[in-house]
Design an enzyme around this catalytic site. Structure first.
Site, PDB file in Angstrom:
ATOM      1  N   HIS A  82     -18.739  19.480   0.198  1.00  7.59           N
ATOM      2  CA  HIS A  82     -19.281  18.655   1.088  1.00  7.59           C
ATOM      3  C   HIS A  82     -19.207  19.189   2.152  1.00  7.59           C
ATOM      4  CE1 HIS A  82     -22.574  15.452   1.397  1.00  7.59           C
ATOM      5  NE2 HIS A  82     -22.216  16.238   2.255  1.00  7.59           N
ATOM      6  N   ASP A 161     -26.827   4.583   0.506  1.00  5.08           N
ATOM      7  CA  ASP A 161     -26.737   5.713   1.767  1.00  5.08           C
ATOM      8  C   ASP A 161     -28.309   6.722   1.365  1.00  5.08           C
ATOM      9  OD1 ASP A 161     -25.301   7.922   2.590  1.00  5.08           O
ATOM     10  OD2 ASP A 161     -25.423   9.731   1.489  1.00  5.08           O
ATOM     11  N   ARG A 168     -29.750   5.807   9.845  1.00  4.42           N
ATOM     12  CA  ARG A 168     -28.613   6.540  10.849  1.00  4.42           C
ATOM     13  C   ARG A 168     -29.286   7.906  11.489  1.00  4.42           C
ATOM     14  NH1 ARG A 168     -24.197   8.508   7.585  1.00  4.42           N
ATOM     15  NH2 ARG A 168     -23.107   9.028   9.002  1.00  4.42           N
ATOM     16  N   SER A 183     -20.439   7.339   4.514  1.00  4.60           N
ATOM     17  CA  SER A 183     -21.331   8.400   3.889  1.00  4.60           C
ATOM     18  C   SER A 183     -21.072   9.526   2.308  1.00  4.60           C
ATOM     19  CB  SER A 183     -22.240   8.898   4.474  1.00  4.60           C
ATOM     20  OG  SER A 183     -23.429   9.841   4.537  1.00  4.60           O
ATOM     21  N   LYS A 187     -21.204   9.452  -1.641  1.00  2.98           N
ATOM     22  CA  LYS A 187     -21.875   9.839  -3.039  1.00  2.98           C
ATOM     23  C   LYS A 187     -21.338  11.558  -3.826  1.00  2.98           C
ATOM     24  CE  LYS A 187     -24.229  12.396   1.000  1.00  2.98           C
ATOM     25  NZ  LYS A 187     -24.093  11.350   2.507  1.00  2.98           N
TER      26      LYS A 187
HETATM   27  N1  URA Z   1     -22.756  14.628   5.859  1.00  2.57           N
HETATM   28  C1  URA Z   1     -23.455  13.062   5.096  1.00  2.57           C
HETATM   29  O1  URA Z   1     -24.194  12.916   3.587  1.00  2.57           O
HETATM   30  N2  URA Z   1     -22.865  12.224   6.011  1.00  2.57           N
HETATM   31  C2  URA Z   1     -22.755  12.558   7.146  1.00  2.57           C
HETATM   32  O2  URA Z   1     -22.318  11.246   7.125  1.00  2.57           O
HETATM   33  C3  URA Z   1     -22.374  13.163   7.301  1.00  2.57           C
HETATM   34  C4  URA Z   1     -22.497  14.166   6.447  1.00  2.57           C
END
Ligand code: URA
Length: 411
Positions: A82, A161, A168, A183, A187
């Site tokens: 990620h 999320d 956001r 966040s 995930k």
């Molecule tokens: N990627 C995400 O999934 N969440 C964030 O807050 C920033 C980048």
């Protein structure tokens, strides 16, 4: 719980308890807490921050808002990557199928555009038919067949999320360490991973402008990953100029397709391979490069597109699927070396063209953005092409062109 009192507590810089955070997130997810109340709390967190304990509570509350993946005992190592977000960051599109060529499963849950950055889900949806709303059951079935799934948060997986991310994006509350940690890690923990690599960006086009802040964000995410038994790698990468040479949804997909076929810009290929190599079982960087060059990664991407509702036989013609109304060359007006291509300015120009949202229910325009973006260090002569703008109309193109010129410094 009296909701305004919790917002007030954080607004005034006090520490929230585990139960206050959990009740707030579960109330928001169920709909009993309003969007405006969540917006206010997010802004309070943005200004006042959260300590490590509060951040862990927020992450767990968001994780527990939904279900987590369960795999059969025979499943191979489950891995993912990620990014904290950057301009022109299309790494996931090439990396997920590439990783799946190794002996691993890749259950990648991504997000949409966030702040000035584009999102993997929006980019994937520019592929006609590609469905990112996959149930947990179908995701695991797809992993059993092809080893990779690329999906979004759903009402059953990370619903908190799903909503907070969209909120956001349009309330200027993205660049907050605890909100980013919760966040991303909610995930990734929902994916029940064995190993995770985090691409933590810093610089103009990143949410963390300073390297020291990115370092602290990386440490915070690593702490959460480790506490949950996930082998967590963090890599800090600069985000001063856009990654690759395209910014904008379909334009970025086209560049990722080229990378999956052994081409594409060298900075993109390099980062895809180096991040993937952190979590592979068998393949080293050399093997991963071979899989990009010999069609193995491309074949996996075709399987992925077909499994999720797209038609891989149309990928050859992808470049012509989203033509912008206006495409204009941008030429250098002086000679010299390109000293900077400011990622933040290009990201904002791309948003203004329609590549992102300013309200949660906005439609995005897949066709707009920039391509052929010149790279820092290139020697140019006045009149050379330094980029192209793809716009929905002449006025938008002109304004984007002006912004682009401000971003590129030739000395
Ligand atoms: N990627 C995400 O999934 N969440 C964030 O807050 C920033 C980048």
């Amino acid at each position: 719980m009296h909701v305004p009192s919790v917002i007030e507590k954080k607004r005034d810089g006090k520490t929230l308890s585990d139960s206050e955070i959990r009740d707030f997130i579960s109330g928001y997810t169920s709909g009993s807490i309003a969007e405006y109340q969540m917006s206010a709390l997010a802004m309070a967190i943005y200004f006042q921050g959260m300590n490590a304990k509060e951040t862990a509570s927020l992450t767990h509350a968001m994780l527990e808002s939904g279900e987590v993946f369960e795999y059969p005992k025979t499943a191979p190592r489950v891995v993912d990557k990620h990014s904290t977000g950057g301009i022109g960051d299309k790494v996931s599109l090439a990396l997920a199928p590439l990783l799946a060529c190794d002996d691993v499963w890749v259950p990648m849950i991504s997000g949409r555009g966030l702040g000035i950055t584009g999102g993997t889900l929006d980019k994937l949806e520019s592929i006609p038919g590609f469905n990112v709303s996959v149930s947990r059951k179908d995701a695991v079935a797809q992993l059993e067949k092809i080893g990779v799934v690329m999906m979004g948060q759903t009402p059953e997986v990370c619903p908190a999320d799903k909503r907070l991310y969209a909120l956001r994006d349009v309330t200027a509350t993205v660049p907050s360490q605890p909100l980013i940690v919760a966040s991303i890690m909610s995930k990734k923990l929902a994916e029940s991973l064995d190993a995770l690599v985090l691409d933590v960006k810093y610089g103009s086009g990143a949410f963390m402008k300073e390297k020291s802040d990115a370092q602290s964000l990386a440490s915070a995410m690593k702490r959460v990953g480790k506490a949950m038994g996930v082998e967590t790698h963090t890599v800090l990468n600069p985000m001063e100029e856009p990654l690759g040479q395209t910014v904008g949804n379909a334009l970025e997909v086209q560049e990722a397709l080229e990378t999956l076929r052994g081409g594409g810009p060298s900075d993109l290929r390099k980062i895809v391979i180096s991040l993937a190599a952190k979590v592979t079982v068998k393949a080293d960087a050399k093997k991963l490069g071979q899989w990009l060059d010999d069609g193995t990664a491309w074949a996996k991407f075709e399987q992925l597109v077909d499994a999720q509702g797209g038609d891989s036989s149309r990928l050859d013609r992808f470049a012509s699927i989203h033509p912008a109304a206006v495409v204009k060359d941008i030429k250098a007006t002086s000679s010299g070396e390109v000293a900077a291509v400011d990622a933040d300015t290009i990201g904002r120009a791309s948003l203004a063209l329609g590549a992102g949202r300013s309200r949660a229910d906005d439609e995005i325009n897949f066709s707009v953005g920039f391509d052929q973006i010149v790279k820092t260090g290139t020697k140019v002569t006045s009149g050379d092409l330094i980029g192209r703008v793809h716009a929905a109309g002449d006025d938008a193109a002109k304004s984007a062109l002006r912004q682009f010129r401000k971003a590129v410094q030739i000395v």
